[in-house]
Design a protein around this motif. Structure first.
Motif, short mmCIF file in Angstrom:
data_model
loop_
_atom_site.label_atom_id
_atom_site.label_comp_id
_atom_site.label_asym_id
_atom_site.label_seq_id
_atom_site.Cartn_x
_atom_site.Cartn_y
_atom_site.Cartn_z
N ARG A 45 -0.54 6.83 9.72
CA ARG A 45 0.48 6.67 8.68
C ARG A 45 0.57 7.94 7.86
O ARG A 45 -0.44 8.60 7.62
CB ARG A 45 0.11 5.51 7.74
CG ARG A 45 0.16 4.14 8.37
CD ARG A 45 -0.35 3.09 7.40
NE ARG A 45 -1.76 3.31 7.10
CZ ARG A 45 -2.42 2.73 6.13
NH1 ARG A 45 -1.82 1.88 5.33
NH2 ARG A 45 -3.70 2.97 5.93
N LYS A 68 2.71 6.57 2.60
CA LYS A 68 2.63 5.17 3.04
C LYS A 68 1.23 4.62 2.82
O LYS A 68 1.05 3.44 2.50
CB LYS A 68 3.04 5.05 4.50
CG LYS A 68 3.16 3.61 4.99
CD LYS A 68 3.70 3.54 6.40
CE LYS A 68 3.87 2.11 6.85
NZ LYS A 68 4.40 2.02 8.23
N ARG A 69 0.22 5.47 2.97
CA ARG A 69 -1.16 5.02 2.70
C ARG A 69 -1.33 4.66 1.23
O ARG A 69 -2.08 3.75 0.89
CB ARG A 69 -2.15 6.12 3.09
CG ARG A 69 -2.21 6.38 4.57
CD ARG A 69 -3.20 7.46 4.91
NE ARG A 69 -2.83 8.10 6.18
CZ ARG A 69 -3.42 9.15 6.69
NH1 ARG A 69 -4.41 9.73 6.04
NH2 ARG A 69 -3.02 9.67 7.83
N GLY A 119 2.03 1.79 0.70
CA GLY A 119 2.36 0.79 1.71
C GLY A 119 1.93 -0.62 1.37
O GLY A 119 2.55 -1.58 1.83
N HIS A 120 0.89 -0.77 0.56
CA HIS A 120 0.44 -2.11 0.17
C HIS A 120 1.43 -2.78 -0.78
O HIS A 120 1.45 -3.99 -0.90
CB HIS A 120 -0.94 -2.02 -0.49
CG HIS A 120 -0.93 -1.31 -1.81
ND1 HIS A 120 -0.89 0.07 -1.88
CD2 HIS A 120 -0.93 -1.77 -3.08
CE1 HIS A 120 -0.88 0.42 -3.16
NE2 HIS A 120 -0.90 -0.68 -3.91
N ALA A 121 2.26 -1.96 -1.46
CA ALA A 121 3.17 -2.52 -2.47
C ALA A 121 4.62 -2.56 -2.01
O ALA A 121 5.41 -3.32 -2.57
CB ALA A 121 3.09 -1.69 -3.75
N THR A 140 7.56 -2.45 1.38
CA THR A 140 7.89 -2.54 2.80
C THR A 140 9.17 -1.74 3.01
O THR A 140 10.22 -2.10 2.48
CB THR A 140 8.10 -4.00 3.23
OG1 THR A 140 6.90 -4.73 2.94
CG2 THR A 140 8.40 -4.09 4.72
N TRP A 183 9.85 6.15 4.97
CA TRP A 183 8.51 6.65 4.65
C TRP A 183 8.40 8.13 5.00
O TRP A 183 7.82 8.91 4.23
CB TRP A 183 7.44 5.87 5.42
CG TRP A 183 7.13 4.50 4.89
CD1 TRP A 183 7.27 3.32 5.55
CD2 TRP A 183 6.63 4.16 3.59
NE1 TRP A 183 6.89 2.27 4.75
CE2 TRP A 183 6.48 2.76 3.54
CE3 TRP A 183 6.29 4.92 2.47
CZ2 TRP A 183 6.00 2.09 2.41
CZ3 TRP A 183 5.82 4.25 1.34
CH2 TRP A 183 5.67 2.86 1.32
#
Length: 198
Positions: free
Chosen positions: A112, A116-117, A120-122, A124, A130
């Motif tokens: 990634r 995005k790292r 990406g958790h927050a 989509t 990205w």
């Protein structure tokens, strides 16, 4: 909150730099306060205290914080050792360009891209978004490094002000632009999500 904590050593550096040089007595020892070299000492000491406290509290530092701390120790230490502000002037450009290299390298290393790292958790987002966002960070850090270098060696009397407030302003402008860009894609994503039927 994290951004404020990272800003504390730089703010202390700015305050001490702006003071008229004077000698102060602490526990029977004379110390100079004011000017670039005492400000550099404050920058180093406050960075060690701030990041040391974070490390004790969290049991870790982010890679960006390690890089900032090490750059502060290296370039600040060289500035004091050789009594030359030139080393300190290179700190911001080098750190910014290393961040640019990290973001650019993530296109080729790992599964990634770096942005995005981090986000990406927050969020989509489609993969092309990205990639564009990550490239925007590369350009931003390259530009910040170049701007810091240009001001440091062209407008020396304005350099410290720019280092503190110019860099902050560039970051805020970039974050607002990124937010606007992301909001457009988040709306597109929401409109493409099928709505549940009643």
């Amino acid at each position: 909150m994290k951004q404020f904590i990272d800003f504390i050593p730089l703010l202390l550096f700015f305050i001490v730099y702006k003071l008229d040089p004077r000698m102060i007595d602490i526990a029977g020892h004379d110390f100079e306060l004011g000017g670039i070299y005492s400000a550099t000492k404050i920058l180093i000491a406050s960075s060690v205290v701030v990041y040391g406290a974070l490390f004790v509290r969290q049991r870790k530092l982010e890679k960006s914080q390690w890089l900032t701390l090490l750059a502060c120790l290296l370039f600040g230490g060289l500035t004091l050792a050789f009594h030359s502000v030139t080393f300190l002037k290179w700190k911001a450009p080098v750190v910014n360009w290393l961040f640019a290299l990290a973001f650019a390298g993530s296109h080729f290393i790992g599964d990634r891209v770096l942005v995005k790292r981090f986000m990406g958790h927050a969020l989509t987002l489609p993969e092309p978004v990205w990639l564009r966002l990550n490239l925007a960070w590369v350009v931003f850090f390259l530009f910040c490094g170049a701007a810091n270098l240009y001001v440091a060696f062209t407008f020396e009397s304005f350099w410290v002000d720019f280092k503190v407030f110019g860099s902050l302003a560039m970051t805020v402008i970039f974050m607002v632009a990124q937010g606007i860009y992301l909001s457009r894609h988040l709306r597109d994503s929401d409109s493409s999500t099928p709505k549940p039927k009643d």
